[in-house]
Design an enzyme around this catalytic site. Structure first.
Site, PDB file in Angstrom:
ATOM      1  N   GLN A  44       0.842  -1.197   0.000  1.00 42.67           N
ATOM      2  CA  GLN A  44       0.000   0.000   0.000  1.00 42.67           C
ATOM      3  C   GLN A  44       0.877   1.246   0.000  1.00 42.67           C
ATOM      4  O   GLN A  44       1.275   1.755   1.045  1.00 42.67           O
ATOM      5  CB  GLN A  44      -0.933   0.002   1.217  1.00 42.67           C
ATOM      6  CG  GLN A  44      -1.942   1.129   1.148  1.00 42.67           C
ATOM      7  CD  GLN A  44      -2.985   1.050   2.239  1.00 42.67           C
ATOM      8  OE1 GLN A  44      -3.005   0.147   3.066  1.00 42.67           O
ATOM      9  NE2 GLN A  44      -3.859   2.025   2.241  1.00 42.67           N
ATOM     10  N   PHE A  45       1.164   1.750  -1.199  1.00 42.71           N
ATOM     11  CA  PHE A  45       2.046   2.911  -1.315  1.00 42.71           C
ATOM     12  C   PHE A  45       1.451   4.155  -0.676  1.00 42.71           C
ATOM     13  O   PHE A  45       2.191   5.066  -0.309  1.00 42.71           O
ATOM     14  CB  PHE A  45       2.417   3.175  -2.784  1.00 42.71           C
ATOM     15  CG  PHE A  45       1.389   3.929  -3.561  1.00 42.71           C
ATOM     16  CD1 PHE A  45       1.498   5.312  -3.714  1.00 42.71           C
ATOM     17  CD2 PHE A  45       0.304   3.289  -4.148  1.00 42.71           C
ATOM     18  CE1 PHE A  45       0.552   6.025  -4.427  1.00 42.71           C
ATOM     19  CE2 PHE A  45      -0.639   3.991  -4.859  1.00 42.71           C
ATOM     20  CZ  PHE A  45      -0.514   5.364  -5.005  1.00 42.71           C
ATOM     21  N   THR A  46       0.147   4.198  -0.465  1.00 33.15           N
ATOM     22  CA  THR A  46      -0.460   5.391   0.145  1.00 33.15           C
ATOM     23  C   THR A  46      -0.026   5.583   1.594  1.00 33.15           C
ATOM     24  O   THR A  46      -0.215   6.676   2.150  1.00 33.15           O
ATOM     25  CB  THR A  46      -1.998   5.357   0.046  1.00 33.15           C
ATOM     26  OG1 THR A  46      -2.488   4.186   0.699  1.00 33.15           O
ATOM     27  CG2 THR A  46      -2.449   5.367  -1.411  1.00 33.15           C
TER      28      THR A  46
END
Length: 152
Positions: free
Chosen positions: A78-80
């Site tokens: 999850q790059f967020t």
């Protein structure tokens, strides 16, 4: 590297209508890889997660690790988690690692968890995923390799 751990009664990840990862009791872990992260960060976070005593013993105290309970772990990229919201209202993702580097460290993180004896399921890197969770507790823990180890 950042990780958000949620103790789960059950969790699953679906991609294009197909379940690609599923666990019963254990941990759902979201992982974000930042620019500048390295293999030592992945190894450190994996080791820390494997040793965290966040499951209840017979006395109801958080005193057991995931390995001691026999639970599984579901890892979702999850790059967020690397979002910077310090300025303005639109998140900046400039701190996120480039996809090739992020995927390599994500895979290393998962492999390190397996090496530590954990049953690891995963989502699909860079895919649009539907994550289903029954949070147990609820218990949610945030880890940041830079904050914990002083690495920068």
């Amino acid at each position: 590297m950042r990780a958000v751990l949620q103790r789960a009664s059950q969790a699953s990840v679906t991609v294009d209508g197909e379940i690609v990862g599923k666990i019963g009791a254990g941990l759902l872990v979201f992982v974000g890889v930042e620019a500048g992260d390295n293999p030592a960060d992945a190894d450190f976070i994996a080791g820390k997660i494997s040793r965290l005593r966040i499951f209840e013993d017979e006395a109801g105290k958080m005193n057991l690790s995931l390995a001691q309970t026999g639970g599984a772990i579901l890892v979702v990229s999850q790059f967020t988690l690397c979002a910077d919201v310090a300025k303005g209202n639109r998140p900046s993702f400039s701190r996120a690692a480039k996809p090739e580097m992020a995927e390599a460290l994500y895979l290393r993180f998962c492999e390190q968890l397996r090496t530590l004896g954990l049953d690891v399921q995963t989502g699909k890197f860079a895919a649009s995923m539907a994550v289903h969770l029954v949070n147990d507790g609820p218990v949610t823990i945030c880890l940041d390799s830079n904050a914990v180890t002083g690495m920068d």
